[in-house]
Enzyme design. Structure first.
Site, short mmCIF file in Angstrom:
data_model
loop_
_atom_site.label_atom_id
_atom_site.label_comp_id
_atom_site.label_asym_id
_atom_site.label_seq_id
_atom_site.Cartn_x
_atom_site.Cartn_y
_atom_site.Cartn_z
CG ASP A 88 -37.43 -44.41 15.86
OD1 ASP A 88 -38.32 -45.24 16.10
OD2 ASP A 88 -37.49 -43.21 16.22
CE LYS A 149 -36.59 -40.05 14.44
NZ LYS A 149 -35.85 -40.85 15.45
CE LYS A 189 -39.53 -40.21 16.95
NZ LYS A 189 -38.74 -41.29 17.61
#
Length: 228
Positions: A88, A149, A189
């Site tokens: 991430d 995300k 996400k």
């Protein structure tokens, strides 16, 4: 959605500045027990058991995304070599806000190309306008990222008009509207401020395919039990 269906969509997370080795061990054990993924700091990847079926993510350029590109690349490669299954990576929000979209896309492209594992791009949506979120998603798409995300959960966003107008965003969290917008570009996400089954399902209904939360077990405890 019952617990069995929901569990693999959750990244059970521990990333705070006071995270200890025992915190990471607990999250990894809970992820194995509940069937979730885990998201842990890169310095603790050595705690991941050699034999186990938990998908483990870690963070790159965390939490502000302002590391030098070479540092991010080295961090990504080292994390992959240490056993991370997913990364991430925080985009450089300052460069995005300055209109340097090409520089942001180039850096993300280098990150994606540096490792053979999925890279999710953290946009830090509480700090961005809708137009900036679209531009950030376009850079992630151009870079061939696997997902976008919403946030780290650590953005303060002082002075942001969007955050003053939206209580959820003001806490650094994901919002339904942001997830809906982001899902037009890539899998999403949703992360930041999600602590209950109902909140998780609101994000999934909005288009999220993954939930990042330090309350992963609590979310699952609130889900309907799986059929025998």
């Amino acid at each position: 959605m019952d617990r069995t269906e929901l569990a693999p969509m959750i990244d059970h997370t521990v990333l705070g500045p006071e995270t200890t080795p025992s915190d990471v061990d607990r999250v990894l054990e809970e992820a194995a027990e509940y069937g979730t993924n885990a998201c842990i700091p890169p310095c603790y990847l050595e705690h991941v058991p050699d034999e186990g079926d938990v998908t483990v993510a870690t963070v790159i350029g965390f939490p502000h995304g302002q590391h030098a590109t070479k540092a991010k690349l080295q961090e990504a490669v080292l994390a992959w070599q240490a056993g991370a299954d997913e990364l991430d990576a925080v985009c450089n929000v300052g460069r995005l806000k300055a209109g340097e979209d090409e520089a942001v896309a180039d850096e993300l492209s280098e990150l994606v190309a540096a490792v053979p594992i999925p890279v999710k791009v953290i946009l830090e949506t509480p700090l961005l306008s809708d137009a900036e979120i679209r531009r950030a998603c376009e850079t992630a798409l151009e870079a061939d990222a696997a997902m976008v995300k919403t946030a780290t959960g650590f953005a303060d966003g002082v002075g942001s008009e969007k955050r003053r107008a939206n209580d959820s965003a003001a806490s650094g969290g994901a919002t339904v509207s942001d997830v809906e917008l982001m899902s037009e570009y890539l899998p999403v996400k949703a992360s930041g401020g999600i602590g209950t089954y109902e909140e998780a399902m609101a994000m999934i209904d909005a288009g999220a395919e993954r939930i990042g939360a330090s309350s992963g077990t609590e979310i699952l405890e609130g889900a309907p039990e799986s059929d025998p």
